[in-house]
Design a protein around this motif. Structure first.
Motif, PDB file in Angstrom:
ATOM      1  N   ALA A   2      38.030  49.437  40.875  1.00 31.89           N
ATOM      2  CA  ALA A   2      37.415  47.914  40.629  1.00 31.89           C
ATOM      3  C   ALA A   2      38.167  47.329  39.293  1.00 31.89           C
ATOM      4  O   ALA A   2      38.810  48.186  38.402  1.00 31.89           O
ATOM      5  N   SER A   3      38.588  46.130  39.300  1.00 34.59           N
ATOM      6  CA  SER A   3      39.326  45.437  38.289  1.00 34.59           C
ATOM      7  C   SER A   3      38.405  44.507  37.533  1.00 34.59           C
ATOM      8  O   SER A   3      37.270  44.438  38.045  1.00 34.59           O
ATOM      9  N   ARG A   4      38.629  44.129  36.349  1.00 30.05           N
ATOM     10  CA  ARG A   4      37.763  43.154  35.604  1.00 30.05           C
ATOM     11  C   ARG A   4      37.925  41.565  36.036  1.00 30.05           C
ATOM     12  O   ARG A   4      37.137  40.829  35.759  1.00 30.05           O
ATOM     13  N   ALA A   5      38.738  41.518  37.075  1.00 28.28           N
ATOM     14  CA  ALA A   5      39.111  40.173  37.432  1.00 28.28           C
ATOM     15  C   ALA A   5      38.027  39.469  38.000  1.00 28.28           C
ATOM     16  O   ALA A   5      37.728  38.277  37.450  1.00 28.28           O
ATOM     17  N   ASP A   6      37.283  39.757  39.068  1.00 34.60           N
ATOM     18  CA  ASP A   6      36.295  38.822  39.564  1.00 34.60           C
ATOM     19  C   ASP A   6      35.280  38.677  38.675  1.00 34.60           C
ATOM     20  O   ASP A   6      34.715  37.554  38.576  1.00 34.60           O
ATOM     21  N   THR A   7      34.647  39.716  37.947  1.00 39.71           N
ATOM     22  CA  THR A   7      33.637  39.526  37.436  1.00 39.71           C
ATOM     23  C   THR A   7      33.931  38.545  36.176  1.00 39.71           C
ATOM     24  O   THR A   7      33.057  38.006  35.454  1.00 39.71           O
ATOM     25  N   GLU A  54      45.573  39.977  43.527  1.00 41.32           N
ATOM     26  CA  GLU A  54      44.389  40.983  43.951  1.00 41.32           C
ATOM     27  C   GLU A  54      45.047  42.320  44.560  1.00 41.32           C
ATOM     28  O   GLU A  54      46.367  42.449  44.971  1.00 41.32           O
ATOM     29  N   HIS A  55      44.472  43.165  44.558  1.00 36.01           N
ATOM     30  CA  HIS A  55      44.507  44.572  44.636  1.00 36.01           C
ATOM     31  C   HIS A  55      45.770  45.305  43.719  1.00 36.01           C
ATOM     32  O   HIS A  55      45.363  46.413  43.078  1.00 36.01           O
ATOM     33  N   ALA A  56      46.713  44.658  43.336  1.00 30.93           N
ATOM     34  CA  ALA A  56      47.638  45.148  42.256  1.00 30.93           C
ATOM     35  C   ALA A  56      47.039  45.103  40.957  1.00 30.93           C
ATOM     36  O   ALA A  56      47.086  46.048  40.159  1.00 30.93           O
TER      37      ALA A  56
END
Ligand SMILES: Nc1ncnc2c1ncn2[C@@H]1O[C@H](COP(=O)(O)OP(=O)(O)OP(=O)(O)O)[C@@H](O)[C@H]1O
Ligand SMILES: C[C@@](O)(CCO)CC(=O)[O-]
Ligand SMILES: [Mg+2]
Length: 344
Positions: free
Chosen positions: A160-165, A15-17
Motif C-alpha cells: 500500500a502507499s500513503r497516497a489514499d490515506t 496510482e499503482h506506480a
C-alpha cells in the motif's frame, strides 16, 4: 458518541506506480464516509456497516481473528468486509494505549466500495479519528494519516502507499512519493466520475502489477513511465498556481486542462498495459473522450469501478449516463477539507 467523516478521492495521476516509490497526485472529493464510535464498558467491538454489499450486517466480537462471531454469511466475506474497520480499531487502541477498549462502531458512506474512490482509506481515517477521540486521545493529522496508512498496509498485505490515506486525512490535492507526503495547490479542476457499478480487489490488483513488474523489465519500465507522467503533470500544476498562493477557487486555463487531460490519457494507457483496466472502464474512458473531455483515465486500483475525466461542461456526464456499462455518472467537487469531526 463521536462522529468523524473523511472524503474519498480520485487520482489525477500515479496510482499503482506510487506503491513502488513513484510520485502520485490524488485529490479528495466531496463523497464521504462517516464513522461513529461509542466506547463500551467491555472489550467487544460491534460494527454496523449498512452500506456493505452483503446487504448490511451487524456483528459483535471481542477482537482478534480467533474470536469471530457466528454470522450466516461466509467467513471470508466477513473477513474481507471487516478488515479495514478492524485495522482502524487496532490502530486506535494502540494510539490511545487502550488495548482492551471496546466500541460500538457505525459506518455510513456515500463512497462506492472497491470502486477506486478510496472508500477503504476514508473508513480507516474516519474510524481511527472517531475512535481515538472517543477515548479522549485525539491524534494530530500527520499521525492520523500515518496510522491510517499502517492499517491499509496491513490489510493489503504489505502493499500500500500513503497516497489514499494522506489525501483523505488532509483533503485537497496531495503529492505522495514514498514516505514524503505534502498537500499541493491545484486550481478547481472539473472532475467527472463514471462508475460501472462494479468493484476490484485492491490487494489482488496491486499484487498483479507487482508480479508483472518482477517478470518483465518492460513492465517495470511502464511503472517508471507512469512516474514520468506524474512529474510532468505536477510541473504543470505548479506553474498554474504560483508558490504561496492558494489554488482553491482559481479556474484552470483551457491550455492547462488540455495538457493535464493528455497526460491523464497517457496514464490510462500505461495502467491498461499493466492489466488493471477493464472493458467497462475502457468503454467509459472512450465515451468521455468522444464527448469532448480533456482526458480520462481509470482511478484507483482498477479492475472495475470508476473512471475520472476532466470536463467543465455537462457533455461528459451526459454521455456517460447513456454509456452501456456506466451505472452512475456524477460531477466530483474537490473536497478542500479532509477528515472532520461532525460530533465531538
Ligand atoms: N461503508 C463501508 N462500511 C464498511 N467497510 C467499508 C465501507 N466502505 C469501504 N469499506 C471497506 O473498504 C473495502 C474496499 O476497499 P478497497 O481498497 O478494495 O476499495 P476502495 O478503497 O473503495 O478503492 P481504491 O482503493 O481502489 O481507491 C471494503 O471491502 C470494506 O472492507
Ligand atoms: C492501487 C493504489 O495505488 C491506489 C488504490 O486507490 C494502491 C495504493 O496506493 O495503496
Ligand atoms: Mg482502498
Amino acid at each position: 458518541m463521536t462522529v468523524c467523516e473523511a472524503p474519498g478521492k480520485v487520482y489525477l495521476f500515479g496510482e499503482h506506480a506510487v506503491v513502488y516509490g513513484e510520485p502520485a497526485v490524488p485529490a479528495a472529493i466531496e463523497r464521504r464516509a462517516a464513522v461513529t464510535a461509542e466506547p463500551r464498558s467491555d472489550d467487544h467491538v460491534r460494527v454496523e456497516a449498512e452500506d456493505l454489499s452483503l446487504d448490511g450486517f451487524t456483528v459483535e466480537y471481542s477482537g482478534g481473528t480467533s474470536d469471530r462471531p457466528d454470522v450466516d454469511v461466509p467467513t471470508p466475506l466477513v473477513e474481507a468486509a471487516m478488515g479495514y474497520v478492524d485495522a482502524a480499531v487496532e490502530q486506535a487502541r494502540d494510539a490511545a494505549d487502550a488495548p482492551d477498549a471496546g466500541f460500538d462502531i457505525t459506518v455510513e458512506s456515500d463512497i462506492p466500495l472497491g470502486a477506486g474512490l478510496g472508500s477503504s482509506a476514508a473508513v480507516v481515517v474516519a474510524g481511527i479519528d472517531a475512535a481515538t477521540r472517543a477515548l479522549g486521545e485525539p491524534l494530530d493529522r500527520r499521525e492520523l494519516a500515518d496510522r491510517a496508512y499502517r492499517a491499509e498496509y496491513e490489510v493489503q498485505d504489505g502493499q500500500a502507499s500513503r497516497a489514499d490515506t494522506f489525501c483523505s486525512t488532509m483533503g485537497g490535492a496531495v503529492r505522495v512519493e514514498g514516505d514524503d507526503c505534502e498537500p499541493i495547490e491545484t486550481p478547481n479542476l472539473p472532475f467527472v466520475v463514471g462508475f460501472d457499478g462494479g468493484a476490484g480487489d485492491t490487494g489482488e490488483l496491486v499484487a498483479g502489477v507487482g508480479e508483472l513488474r518482477e517478470e518483465y523489465e518492460f513492465a517495470a519500465d511502464t511503472v517508471a513511465s507512469i512516474g514520468d507522467v506524474v512529474r510532468t503533470g505536477e510541473a504543470l500544476l505548479e506553474d498554474a498556481v504560483p508558490e504561496g498562493e492558494s489554488g482553491g477557487d482559481a479556474e484552470p486555463s483551457p491550455e492547462l486542462l488540455s495538457e493535464l487531460g493528455e497526460l491523464m490519457d497517457f496514464n490510462h494507457g500505461l495502467l491498461a498495459a499493466l492489466g488493471v483496466s477493464a472493458r467497462s472502464l475502457d468503454a467509459m474512458v472512450w465515451a468521455a473522450r468522444d464527448a469532448g473531455a480533456h482526458g480520462a483515465k481509470l482511478t484507483g486500483a482498477g479492475g472495475g469501478g470508476c473512471i475520472v475525466a476532466l470536463d467543465a461542461s455537462d457533455a461528459t456526464e451526459t454521455a456517460l449516463s447513456f454509456t452501456q456499462g456506466c451505472e452512475e455518472a456524477f460531477r466530483a467537487e474537490l473536497a478542500t477539507e479532509g477528515v472532520r469531526v461532525v460530533e465531538p
